[in-house]
Write a protein that holds these residues in place. Structure first.
Motif: not given
Length: 296
Positions: A65-89
């Motif tokens: 599983x791979x993607x990026x972390x969403x930015x913190x936001x108090x309202x509206x849609x949270x845009x994606x950040x440039x920080x990757x995150x992944x998982x294998x198992x």
């Protein structure tokens, strides 16, 4: 199963592995009715378990599983950040009702490894897990799921303890933490399956060392509906509404699963969550793709 014919196949003489792709998920007893070349018929009753936690004994399950972390936001849609995150198992079956699993996930700054043991019986499933991070944070959890005919229920508990000082925003992309401080969480749920729709309710309680918020709770209804279900494609929609100690939380998502050739499963999901807490509203959107490879 339960007196109903769920699969019929012809096999050449000799020791053969039975094809189980047409059998429904779950843990139950099946009766094998065997007709030999001479016309004789005999029956054998076997315990059978088919879940993502217990793949066939000679076909361990691998996923990524791979993607990026969403930015913190108090309202509206949270845009994606440039920080990757992944998982294998991986998941492996050791015995008819016993399996083990290993998950490794991480970002550029944090990560964890979690080992799990699964034990499945006809009406109940047990899970025990332990995790550790490179920063010496650790955690442990246990769960039990009971299923009887159309009714199902579950209870679980999880404890985590961070070795690092607690931070205010552990979900901020550039300082993301899988374990933040000390917390004990307990969950319970119950549901009823009516044809392709499951309706139920869930409750959650958490005790942590977070300043000013030692205890928190949430409870409310949920549903899971199967829209498409065939050997190649599966589409479900999931929703939940929770009343929390601070306000409410609600989400809905749709999940599509495609059983591709060569034992590859591709899953894609997208949804939306709305939260209200102390007068603040937040509506982030999430989506992900997951590829699972299971060698034939």
């Amino acid at each position: 199963r339960d007196g109903r014919l769920i699969s019929s196949r012809y096999y050449q003489p000799g020791n053969r592995a039975l094809e189980t792709s047409e059998l429904p998920d779950g843990a139950y007893e099946v009766t094998l009715r065997i007709r030999d070349l001479g016309g004789g018929v005999r029956e054998e009753t076997r315990f059978f378990a088919k879940t993502d936690l217990l793949p066939p004994a000679d076909q361990p399950l691998y996923f990524a599983d791979a993607g990026v972390i969403a930015e913190r936001r108090s309202s509206g849609l949270a845009p994606p950040s440039s920080v990757p995150i992944g998982r294998i198992g991986t998941r492996r079956r050791l015995a008819p009702g016993l399996g083990v699993g290993l998950d490794v996930a991480g970002t550029s700054r944090d990560g964890f490894a979690e080992g799990s043991v699964y034990y499945v019986l006809p009406f109940v499933q047990f899970t025990a897990s332990a995790l550790i991070t490179p920063h010496r944070d650790w955690g442990a959890s246990g769960a039990a799921i009971v299923t009887y005919k159309r009714i199902s229920g579950s209870v679980s508990a999880r404890y985590v303890r961070g070795a690092r000082p607690r931070v205010e925003y552990p979900d901020a992309p550039r300082s993301y933490r899988f374990v933040n401080g000390k917390a004990l969480q307990a969950n319970a749920s119950i549901g009823y399956q009516f044809r392709q729709v499951r309706v139920g309710a869930t409750g959650q309680f958490q005790y942590s060392d977070r300043p000013g918020v030692k205890r928190s709770y949430a409870f409310g209804p949920n549903f899971n509906a199967t829209l498409i279900d065939n050997p190649r494609h599966n589409v479900i929609t999931v929703g939940e509404f929770l009343k929390t100690d601070k306000g409410f939380s609600a989400y809905v998502k749709i999940v599509w699963r495609w059983q591709a050739p060569r034992s590859v499963t591709v899953t894609s999901e997208a949804g939306m969550r709305a939260m209200r807490s102390d007068g603040n509203r937040e509506t982030p959107e999430k989506g992900r793709r997951l590829s699972t490879y299971q060698p034939a």
